[in-house]
Design a protein around this motif. Structure first.
Motif, PDB file in Angstrom:
ATOM      1  N   LEU A  42       1.053  -1.227  -0.013  1.00 14.63           N
ATOM      2  CA  LEU A  42       0.136  -0.061   0.382  1.00 14.63           C
ATOM      3  C   LEU A  42       1.060   1.312   0.503  1.00 14.63           C
ATOM      4  N   ALA A  43       1.745   1.504   0.729  1.00 13.77           N
ATOM      5  CA  ALA A  43       2.851   2.223   0.477  1.00 13.77           C
ATOM      6  C   ALA A  43       3.605   2.614  -0.658  1.00 13.77           C
ATOM      7  N   SER A  44       3.778   1.707  -1.068  1.00 14.12           N
ATOM      8  CA  SER A  44       4.895   1.957  -2.967  1.00 14.12           C
ATOM      9  C   SER A  44       4.236   2.148  -3.499  1.00 14.12           C
ATOM     10  N   ILE A  45       1.993   2.915  -3.400  1.00 15.15           N
ATOM     11  CA  ILE A  45       1.769   3.092  -4.455  1.00 15.15           C
ATOM     12  C   ILE A  45       1.675   5.233  -3.838  1.00 15.15           C
ATOM     13  N   VAL A  46       1.860   5.117  -2.868  1.00 11.91           N
ATOM     14  CA  VAL A  46       1.496   6.374  -2.623  1.00 11.91           C
ATOM     15  C   VAL A  46       3.038   7.707  -2.824  1.00 11.91           C
ATOM     16  N   LYS A  47       2.528   7.992  -4.281  1.00  9.91           N
ATOM     17  CA  LYS A  47       3.166   8.806  -4.126  1.00  9.91           C
ATOM     18  C   LYS A  47       3.867  10.331  -3.588  1.00  9.91           C
ATOM     19  N   PHE A  69      -1.803  14.636  -3.756  1.00  7.11           N
ATOM     20  CA  PHE A  69      -2.148  14.188  -2.752  1.00  7.11           C
ATOM     21  C   PHE A  69      -1.888  12.892  -2.578  1.00  7.11           C
ATOM     22  N   GLY A  70      -1.634  12.169  -1.267  1.00 12.05           N
ATOM     23  CA  GLY A  70      -2.080  10.719  -1.429  1.00 12.05           C
ATOM     24  C   GLY A  70      -3.465  10.170  -0.956  1.00 12.05           C
ATOM     25  N   PHE A  71      -3.614  10.802   0.408  1.00  8.71           N
ATOM     26  CA  PHE A  71      -4.920  10.129   0.956  1.00  8.71           C
ATOM     27  C   PHE A  71      -5.837  10.781   1.309  1.00  8.71           C
ATOM     28  N   PHE A  81       4.366  13.248   5.785  1.00 12.79           N
ATOM     29  CA  PHE A  81       5.183  12.501   5.130  1.00 12.79           C
ATOM     30  C   PHE A  81       6.185  11.852   4.074  1.00 12.79           C
ATOM     31  N   VAL A  82       7.227  11.430   4.931  1.00 12.75           N
ATOM     32  CA  VAL A  82       8.657  10.669   3.618  1.00 12.75           C
ATOM     33  C   VAL A  82       7.347  10.140   3.032  1.00 12.75           C
ATOM     34  N   ARG A  83       8.527  10.270   1.811  1.00 13.09           N
ATOM     35  CA  ARG A  83       8.030   7.927   0.579  1.00 13.09           C
ATOM     36  C   ARG A  83       8.438   7.217   1.628  1.00 13.09           C
ATOM     37  N   HIS A  84       7.886   6.219   0.996  1.00  5.98           N
ATOM     38  CA  HIS A  84       8.463   4.824   1.070  1.00  5.98           C
ATOM     39  C   HIS A  84       9.357   4.712  -0.405  1.00  5.98           C
ATOM     40  N   PRO A  85      10.858   4.297   0.223  1.00  6.15           N
ATOM     41  CA  PRO A  85      11.753   4.369  -0.671  1.00  6.15           C
ATOM     42  C   PRO A  85      11.273   3.345  -1.419  1.00  6.15           C
ATOM     43  N   VAL A 144       8.663   3.538  -3.726  1.00  5.69           N
ATOM     44  CA  VAL A 144       7.751   4.755  -4.947  1.00  5.69           C
ATOM     45  C   VAL A 144       8.605   4.948  -5.782  1.00  5.69           C
ATOM     46  N   TYR A 145      10.097   5.521  -5.740  1.00  8.29           N
ATOM     47  CA  TYR A 145      10.553   6.037  -6.474  1.00  8.29           C
ATOM     48  C   TYR A 145      10.354   5.288  -7.659  1.00  8.29           C
ATOM     49  N   LEU A 146      10.545   3.853  -7.211  1.00 11.22           N
ATOM     50  CA  LEU A 146      10.786   2.456  -8.528  1.00 11.22           C
ATOM     51  C   LEU A 146       9.404   2.220  -9.130  1.00 11.22           C
ATOM     52  N   VAL A 147       8.391   2.278  -7.854  1.00  9.49           N
ATOM     53  CA  VAL A 147       7.168   2.038  -9.203  1.00  9.49           C
ATOM     54  C   VAL A 147       6.989   3.795  -9.448  1.00  9.49           C
ATOM     55  N   GLU A 148       7.025   4.825 -10.011  1.00 10.92           N
ATOM     56  CA  GLU A 148       7.815   6.307 -10.486  1.00 10.92           C
ATOM     57  C   GLU A 148       8.343   5.619 -11.747  1.00 10.92           C
ATOM     58  N   ALA A 149       9.205   5.305 -11.255  1.00 13.91           N
ATOM     59  CA  ALA A 149       9.732   5.172 -12.209  1.00 13.91           C
ATOM     60  C   ALA A 149      10.095   4.227 -13.133  1.00 13.91           C
ATOM     61  N   ALA A 150       9.001   2.975 -13.023  1.00 14.30           N
ATOM     62  CA  ALA A 150       8.724   1.847 -13.952  1.00 14.30           C
ATOM     63  C   ALA A 150       7.156   3.245 -14.849  1.00 14.30           C
ATOM     64  N   ASP A 151       6.578   3.342 -14.204  1.00 17.40           N
ATOM     65  CA  ASP A 151       5.612   4.243 -14.849  1.00 17.40           C
ATOM     66  C   ASP A 151       5.870   5.078 -15.888  1.00 17.40           C
ATOM     67  N   ASP A 152       6.878   6.330 -15.234  1.00 14.67           N
ATOM     68  CA  ASP A 152       7.845   7.194 -15.856  1.00 14.67           C
ATOM     69  C   ASP A 152       8.437   7.094 -17.390  1.00 14.67           C
ATOM     70  N   ILE A 153       9.145   5.493 -17.282  1.00 14.44           N
ATOM     71  CA  ILE A 153       9.725   4.696 -18.317  1.00 14.44           C
ATOM     72  C   ILE A 153       8.948   4.452 -19.319  1.00 14.44           C
ATOM     73  N   CYS A 154       7.236   3.948 -19.060  1.00 17.67           N
ATOM     74  CA  CYS A 154       7.014   3.587 -19.581  1.00 17.67           C
ATOM     75  C   CYS A 154       6.309   3.998 -20.334  1.00 17.67           C
ATOM     76  N   TYR A 155       5.671   5.160 -19.528  1.00 16.53           N
ATOM     77  CA  TYR A 155       4.505   5.742 -20.198  1.00 16.53           C
ATOM     78  C   TYR A 155       5.345   6.894 -21.692  1.00 16.53           C
ATOM     79  N   GLN A 156       6.140   7.655 -21.063  1.00 21.72           N
ATOM     80  CA  GLN A 156       7.419   8.969 -21.835  1.00 21.72           C
ATOM     81  C   GLN A 156       7.822   7.275 -22.971  1.00 21.72           C
ATOM     82  N   ILE A 157       7.850   6.062 -23.296  1.00 24.88           N
ATOM     83  CA  ILE A 157       8.284   5.549 -24.442  1.00 24.88           C
ATOM     84  C   ILE A 157       7.211   5.201 -24.919  1.00 24.88           C
TER      85      ILE A 157
END
Length: 444
Positions: free
Chosen positions: A180-185, A198-200, A227-231, A233-246
């Motif tokens: 759950l924490a991994s999706i809260v950007k 916002f996240g919630f 709160f600070v992000r769960h670490p 989250v950065y990987l979930v965000e990166a995967a999304d950024d990589i895919c949608y841009q390309i």
């Protein structure tokens, strides 16, 4: 933050976490993945627009295919991070499961997005800022009002996954706290945000406090609800950024919005002519074998994604201390350097010009504004005044899971947003037409 606390199998809800008979068949994070992928809200994403209108003769990405691809990239990022952490001396019995956690988070990251693409979020917000919904402001608290005017699909995903809708078990999907924490950007509430992200929602405020406490996600600054992000989250965000841009660029090529030569040049620009000359030579050799232009674009796209995966993970590694301290700012993909940075800086403005402002995209967004605004207006009026006019008939169209015993006007309005945001594009269009009398059941 430390990984011993960040990786937790504690599960939302009151049911037992596992059956002793299948203790060793699947890990808790693999269970998260399975619960998401077999769910109705996940399946409905196959009929939700990603960017381009749902396909006719040419298949382009929808929310479902996008999420599956993001999950694939996310699994790789999580697994590579686990390997690097292990090599650096980090010890945790579930470290190898980071790939499963990130992959599950990627599957779920868009589940809260409404129909009609990115404009769906704006359409819901617009209803409360500029549409008839602006007259509802006095019915809710200031904090609850900002939830509506800044409606965010990310916060809605957390609600969808965790809320106990009528007839469902406690804890919603009953996912682990780590997933759950991994999706809260954006791990903060809507109150006082400088950007409409916002996240919630207020309804999930205490829930996220509990997640943050369990996982050791500290408060940042003086705001007790930021709160600070769960670490991860950065990987979930990166995967999304990589895919949608390309992937958006590949779809644009299939739809003949961006010509072949331009797409090939954009993708080749990710490679430095000198430092990456061996890779470019390999690409040229393969292009002599694979002569189909669509296949050439796909091959080059896959190569670029692989390059960006490695570079984003390298950015994570270089900034791991700041990430674990909660002081790192920005997205990993925005920190890549060299030829990839230059190539991405060329793709982003072209995507805005050629893709996101393409006539077909603008038309679906315009339709989404009208359709979602009308559905919100009709159903919100019905839940607030259940005895007026056609309210009873309209309320009969709302599924039982959204018909809980709502005590406040905020909860009543939120139930309608739950209903409307969960619709597919075609269901929303069909219901809009029926309510407006454009289509009648069994007629034409």
């Amino acid at each position: 933050m430390n990984w011993n606390q960040l990786i937790s199998t504690r599960r939302l809800g009151s049911l037992p976490t596992t059956d002793g008979n299948d203790l060793y068949s699947r890990t808790q994070f693999q269970r998260d993945y399975d619960r998401i992928i077999f769910s109705s809200p996940f399946r409905r994403m196959q009929n939700k627009t990603q960017v381009f209108p749902l396909p006719g003769s040419i298949f382009v990405h929808n929310r479902l295919t996008h999420s599956l691809e993001v999950a694939s990239v996310g699994r790789t990022l999580g697994s590579m991070l686990a390997e690097k952490l292990s090599r650096s001396g980090e010890q945790h019995p579930l470290l190898a499961e980071l790939g499963a956690v990130v992959s599950a988070g990627c599957l779920a990251h868009d589940m809260g997005n409404p129909p009609f693409g990115h404009a769906g979020e704006e359409a819901i917000s617009n209803y409360f800022t500029s549409g008839n919904g602006k007259d509802l402001k006095n019915l809710v608290s200031p904090a609850e009002w900002t939830d509506f005017v800044f409606f965010d699909g990310n916060a809605n995903a957390l609600r969808l996954l965790s809320h106990q809708f009528k007839g469902r078990r406690d804890g919603g999907f009953a996912l682990t706290y780590t997933t759950l924490a991994s999706i809260v950007k954006y791990p903060y509430e809507s109150v006082g945000v400088t950007k409409p992200k916002f996240g919630f929602f207020q309804t999930e405020k205490k829930l996220y406090q509990g997640i943050a406490s369990e996982l050791g996600l500290n408060q940042t600054g003086t705001d007790p609800m930021k709160f600070v992000r769960h670490p991860l989250v950065y990987l979930v965000e990166a995967a999304d950024d990589i895919c949608y841009q390309i992937m958006d660029m590949e779809d644009a090529h299939k739809l003949k919005i961006v010509p072949y030569n331009q797409v090939i040049d954009l993708f080749r620009n990710f490679y430095d002519p000198v430092a990456d000359k061996d890779i470019l030579s390999k690409i040229d050799r393969n292009f002599k074998i694979v002569t189909d232009r669509n296949e050439q674009v796909s091959y080059l796209r896959a190569s670029v994604i692989n390059k960006l995966v490695n570079e984003c993970l390298e950015v994570f590694e270089q900034n791991r201390t700041d990430i674990m301290a909660g002081t790192f700012q920005g997205a990993l993909i925005k920190k890549v350097e060299g030829s990839s940075k230059t190539a991405m800086e060329a793709i982003v403005p072209l995507s805005v010009e050629k893709i996101y402002n393409d006539r077909s995209v603008v038309e679906i967004e315009m339709a989404g504004y009208k359709i979602l605004g009308t559905l919100l207006d009709e159903f919100i009026q019905a839940v607030l005044e259940p005895k007026a006019g056609l309210s009873r008939r309209l309320l009969s169209l709302i599924p039982q899971q959204y018909r809980g015993e709502h005590q406040s006007d905020y909860e009543k309005i939120q139930s309608v947003i739950d209903f409307v945001s969960g619709m597919t594009d075609l269901f929303a269009l069909d219901l809009y037409r029926k309510i407006k009398g454009i289509n009648l059941p069994g007629i034409g």
